[in-house]
Design an enzyme around this catalytic site. Structure first.
Site, short mmCIF file in Angstrom:
data_model
loop_
_atom_site.label_atom_id
_atom_site.label_comp_id
_atom_site.label_asym_id
_atom_site.label_seq_id
_atom_site.Cartn_x
_atom_site.Cartn_y
_atom_site.Cartn_z
N HIS A 75 -11.82 -5.05 9.34
CA HIS A 75 -12.49 -4.91 8.05
C HIS A 75 -13.73 -4.04 8.19
O HIS A 75 -14.66 -4.16 7.41
CB HIS A 75 -12.90 -6.28 7.48
CG HIS A 75 -11.76 -7.10 6.98
ND1 HIS A 75 -10.91 -7.79 7.82
CD2 HIS A 75 -11.30 -7.33 5.72
CE1 HIS A 75 -10.01 -8.42 7.09
NE2 HIS A 75 -10.20 -8.16 5.82
N GLU A 95 0.82 -1.22 0.00
CA GLU A 95 0.00 0.00 0.00
C GLU A 95 0.85 1.27 0.00
O GLU A 95 0.58 2.23 -0.71
CB GLU A 95 -0.94 0.02 1.21
CG GLU A 95 -2.19 -0.84 1.08
CD GLU A 95 -1.96 -2.31 1.37
OE1 GLU A 95 -0.81 -2.69 1.66
OE2 GLU A 95 -2.93 -3.08 1.32
#
Ligand SMILES: Cc1ncc(C[n+]2csc(CCOP(=O)(O)OP(=O)(O)O)c2C)c(N)n1
Length: 659
Positions: free
Chosen positions: A465, A398
């Site tokens: 999440h 990322e």
């Protein structure tokens, strides 16, 4: 020291001599000024100049270089005017950052240089981004980026090399191995023997060179770059060298054994090269003297100009405005009235597809977004339409991918980076808040990057999440944040975010993807960033909210028809619509700020404070906040339901009405 002049002409050899002497002479002068208190801090590159100068001079002028704190020789080799360079060191407005950043922390597109941020590692990925842009545009160029042996321990180093290898990016990773990272010697920094061992591990060529031998550095980089232009790929070069002074002047050198200084003093890159040219009769002592005098005059002139320039005068408007690249959005209306019923997820996909058609320079990057279509299938079918070059599967890197976005902006590209889940942005946090967000303010380089953030809870997905993390970015000047709650806004705001040349965090609630749909225009359109929308008119209480909160408020209104809620959907969080907030507060006099994010330090706190300061006279009661519990997000549905604020909203509405 062994010099091999190969095919190089005398002029070239003399140019190299002038090239290496200049940073040395500047440094010697800086040390005097430092002792006189005329410069504040200095990271010396004495002893390492052959690397900066040899490599910078080996490249073509329009090939980008990303230097670090010891690479003065890069700036001088690119002929950065000394008065501006010194003005930069002194924090003067005539430098490269209007006095906003210090020393070598600047870039200059005119000189094809992108400077560092203090964190060292992040610029390795920015180099990847520049190289990727060249590769996509089929330009035969290389990009050169430096790392110290210490900075190479950062995760950013791994990510940047990994992505460069996988994508075949023409980047030279020049590792200046000087044996120390501040006071830490190599044996406390890493366990492997040498950096060239890492090249094959990443799948890239690696070369080790004597970093004090100017001709060896120059020749190696020249040859390597020529080959990389024809056959694009990254190459790691480990240049062995030594830092002859402290980490910075104030830190001293006590931690370095004296014999190392003695050993390396014999390998001084400037003195040895000068001696070689004299021995070979390429230079005469007289010529050396003339060159030194010329350089001295140039340095003194630059210093005089810089010293004569006054310190900057702060202009508040300019300071605030420069956080962003100037841009006035012209909202685009759809070309026809054609509409189709679309789910939230399809609206995002539709906007993204139309932006890809509109902007050939737009590149999408994210994990599994190519053939697989992304975990939420937003880019399904995109590879067939736009090709793999523009719809790029990324490794799990990322941080590097976000840095690549900035590098691509340097070359005029637009990027959309998809976080697989908003939670994972934490591993790319530094690039966003320190690099993308601050770049325009620091040296005028915008970051044309949209980060898509599938966010939110309600799906029993647990602590990693489900997070709402918009507040992390809300606190960061230089970013914009949008957060749609309807398919219509999702498409229009995504298009607007992509159009905007500044970095935009685009939050999309996962629970809305397939649970809501709406008729939305088929054509391309944009919605103004920074404008809220009143989604329900009412008189009793204003609910100021965004994202999922809009739906909770609407549902409560249905459940409580006896009260009249005014629901204001902020849609943009940075900037947020103060006028709309003021209007609704003035209308109802009672306010609840509702968000899914946890309470403490959430956006509600800021809005409540602003209302208190600016709308006090309109208030009939305390400004209330309703938000998630200050805990991590639990997995089991009953626990998650307790975490989320939905149930507490009704209680708060009743309490405020009864106040
Ligand atoms: C992320 C981060 N951690 C720590 C520092 C403080 N720091 C600045 S330079 C430096 C040492 C860097 O060593 P190296 O990469 O070998 O480069 P050198 O200074 O030897 O040229 C440290 C620890 C920093 N700037 N950034």
């Amino acid at each position: 020291m062994n010099y091999n002049r190969k095919e190089y002409s005398e002029d070239e050899l003399i140019a190299l001599y002038k090239g290496i002497l200049k940073p040395r002479m500047i440094e010697e002068r800086m040390l005097v000024l430092l002792r006189q208190g005329k410069v504040s801090k200095w990271f010396s590159g004495i002893g390492q100049e052959a690397i900066s100068v040899g490599s910078a001079m080996a490249l073509e002028q329009d090939e980008y270089i990303l230097p670090l704190h010891r690479n003065l020789g890069v700036f001088t080799s690119r002929n950065v005017p000394l008065d501006r360079l010194f003005a930069q060191f002194q924090g003067k407005k005539t430098g490269f950052t209007k006095g906003r950043d210090r020393s070598f922390h600047f870039g200059s597109n005119e000189h094809h240089i992108v400077g560092m941020i203090s964190h060292l590692g992040p610029q390795l990925a920015v180099a990847d981004g520049i190289a990727l842009a060249d590769l996509l545009d089929k330009k035969e160029k290389v990009t050169l980026v430096y790392s110290g042996d210490g900075g190479a321990s950062e995760g950013d180093f791994h990510e940047a090399l990994n992505v460069a290898a996988v994508w075949g990016l023409p980047v030279i990773f020049m590792i200046e191995n000087n044996g120390y990272g501040l006071s830490t010697p190599s044996n406390e920094q890493f366990k492997f023997k040498q950096f060239i061992d890492k090249g094959p591990a990443y799948g890239m060529d690696a070369l080790q060179i004597d970093g004090n031998n100017l001709l060896e550095v120059y020749h190696t980089v020249k040859q390597t770059a020529a080959s990389m232009r024809k056959n694009p790929r990254p190459v790691l070069i480990e240049a062995m060298t030594f830092r002859m002074r402290g980490h910075e002047e104030a830190s001293g050198t006590k931690y370095v054994p004296q014999e190392l200084f003695e050993k390396w003093a014999k390998k001084d890159p400037v003195e040895n090269y000068e001696k070689y040219l004299l021995d070979e009769l390429i230079l005469t002592p007289k010529a050396v003297e003339t060159i030194r005098e010329e350089l001295k005059a140039e340095i003194e002139e630059g210093l005089q100009t810089a010293f004569a320039t006054p310190m900057p005068v702060a202009n508040r408007q300019e300071e605030i405005a420069d956080m962003y690249k100037p841009y006035v959005q012209q909202p685009v209306a759809p070309a026809s009235s054609a509409k189709t019923e679309k789910r939230f997820v399809d609206a995002i996909s539709d906007g993204l597809r139309q932006s890809m058609e509109r902007y050939p320079e737009l590149v999408l990057m994210g994990q599994d977004i190519a053939e697989y279509g992304g975990v939420f299938k937003i880019t399904e079918g995109f590879v067939d339409k736009f090709g793999k070059e523009r719809v790029r599967n990324t490794p799990l890197c990322e941080s590097a991918i976000l840095g690549i976005g900035l590098g691509m902006s340097v070359k005029g590209k637009k990027s959309m980076v998809e976080m697989q889940f908003a939670d994972f942005v934490s591993v790319g946090f530094n690039q966003i808040v320190n690099n993308l967000a601050k770049s325009h303010y620091r040296w005028g380089q915008h970051a044309d990057v949209v980060v898509r953030m599938p966010t939110g809870a309600g799906t029993a997905a647990g602590p990693f999440h489900s997070q709402s993390n918009e507040a992390w970015f809300f606190h960061t000047p230089g970013l914009k944040i949008v957060y749609p709650s309807s398919p219509y806004d999702a498409k229009g705001l995504l298009n607007a975010a992509i159009e905007d040349p500044n970095p935009v965090m685009y939050f999309e609630h996962k629970l809305l993807y397939r649970s809501i749909s709406q008729e939305i225009p088929d054509d391309y359109y944009t919605i103004e960033i920074g404008k809220a929308k009143t989604v329900a008119e009412g008189d009793d209480i204003s609910i100021i909210t965004y994202g999922m909160g809009v739906h909770w408020a609407k549902q409560l209104q249905q459940e409580m028809p006896e009260i009249s809620l005014e629901i204001l959907d902020l849609r943009s969080l940075l900037p947020w619509d103060k006028e709309a907030v003021r209007n609704t507060v003035a209308k109802t006099g009672r306010v609840i700020i509702l968000h899914e994010d946890t309470l403490t330090g959430g956006i509600g706190g800021e809005i409540a404070a602003w209302i208190g300061e600016n709308c006090f006279e309109h208030l009939d009661g305390p400004v209330a906040r309703v938000a998630s519990l200050d805990t991590a997000i639990p997995f089991a549905p009953p626990l998650e339901a307790e975490f989320l604020p939905k149930q507490r909203l009704r209680e708060k509405v009743e309490a405020i009405l009864a106040y």
